[in-house]
Design a protein around this motif. Sequence first.
Motif, short mmCIF file in Angstrom:
data_model
loop_
_atom_site.label_atom_id
_atom_site.label_comp_id
_atom_site.label_asym_id
_atom_site.label_seq_id
_atom_site.Cartn_x
_atom_site.Cartn_y
_atom_site.Cartn_z
N UNK A 170 50.88 43.09 25.35
CA UNK A 170 50.54 43.21 26.77
C UNK A 170 50.54 41.84 27.43
N UNK A 171 50.53 41.84 28.77
CA UNK A 171 50.38 40.60 29.50
C UNK A 171 49.02 39.99 29.20
N UNK A 172 48.98 38.68 29.06
CA UNK A 172 47.73 38.00 28.75
C UNK A 172 46.76 38.10 29.92
N UNK A 173 45.49 38.32 29.61
CA UNK A 173 44.44 38.26 30.62
C UNK A 173 43.96 36.82 30.81
N UNK A 216 40.02 29.55 39.60
CA UNK A 216 39.22 30.59 40.25
C UNK A 216 39.96 31.91 40.07
N UNK A 217 39.95 32.44 38.85
CA UNK A 217 40.79 33.61 38.55
C UNK A 217 40.38 34.85 39.33
N UNK A 218 41.39 35.66 39.65
CA UNK A 218 41.15 36.93 40.32
C UNK A 218 40.88 38.01 39.28
N UNK A 219 40.26 39.08 39.72
CA UNK A 219 40.08 40.23 38.86
C UNK A 219 41.38 41.00 38.73
N UNK A 253 43.15 45.09 37.17
CA UNK A 253 42.93 46.53 37.12
C UNK A 253 41.75 46.88 36.22
N UNK A 254 41.63 46.13 35.11
CA UNK A 254 40.60 46.45 34.13
C UNK A 254 39.59 45.33 33.92
N UNK A 255 39.71 44.24 34.65
CA UNK A 255 38.82 43.10 34.41
C UNK A 255 38.29 42.54 35.73
N UNK A 256 37.08 42.03 35.68
CA UNK A 256 36.48 41.37 36.85
C UNK A 256 36.80 39.88 36.81
N UNK A 307 34.61 38.20 34.16
CA UNK A 307 35.05 38.40 32.79
C UNK A 307 36.22 37.48 32.46
N UNK A 308 37.14 37.34 33.41
CA UNK A 308 38.31 36.49 33.17
C UNK A 308 37.90 35.03 33.07
N UNK A 309 36.90 34.61 33.82
CA UNK A 309 36.40 33.24 33.71
C UNK A 309 35.83 32.99 32.31
N UNK A 310 35.08 33.94 31.81
CA UNK A 310 34.53 33.79 30.46
C UNK A 310 35.65 33.76 29.42
#
Length: 275
Positions: free
Chosen positions: A175-178, A239-242, A244-247, A250-253
């Motif tokens: 899958x595409x990396x988060x 400053x990552x955006x959320x 479809x499945x992640x906020x 969560x992406x910052x962490x």
Amino acid sequence: AVSLLSEHGLDAKVLAGGQSLLPLMSLRMAEPAQLVDISELAELQYIRDEQATLAIGGTTRHVALEAAGLAGSWNAFSDAMPLVGHLPIRIRGTIGGSLAHADATAELPLLATTFGANIVARSAAGAREIPAESFFRAHLTTALEPNEVVVEARFPEPPAGAASAFEEFAERAGDFALASACAVVAVDESGTCTFARVGLGAVAPRPIRSPSAEAALLGSRLGDETIAWAGDAALDDCNPRGGLHVSPEFRRELIATMVRRSLRRAARRLQSGDV
């Protein structure tokens, strides 16, 4: 090939492995009138060590780079290549195609940004080198002109004794990396960090470097405390955006965790002498 691109202008698109362009065409996001197929240009299929530079030809397949077994300061390439999609994609997809597609979640653009690569573009008028930091402008957007094709990527070799590592997180394999991170570090005889490059992927419209994480590393020993600090510092540069499945939170962490993991892996390689 470049003559055909010059002749047809905006009506033409380069087809190499087709792993990026054909999905865009299926989604009607690209509707070229002409396809210029460069997939069989054997003169652009190579991986060369040239005077402290790793040179990779534009039509080199991902699987060839994966099989090259790059080691030492190039270990991040060996880490990253198995993460590119699935095996059929790596068999067909090309290095130049991935760079030209400029997906902000992709592995090759992040490697190019972290290592400070130069992208060589060719048109009927000649060739020019574009630094990665200028080449990637936004998601799916580069500095390439419509009549240019990527013929080579040139990665300057890090300082002697450097180690590198690549980490990413995706919901499923292929899958595409988060979130993804690439680290290149070197230390002196006392174990103090003298060289640091930290790249971040999937958290901005293009791959970016983290000056804050690099500053946290330079002049310090690569212990757990410094690595944890660098992971936190990386958050100052994105400053990552959320999704479809992640906020966004969560992406910052995730990005902080990927930075720490890549640095720990690089530090282990320094300690084991795998450089």
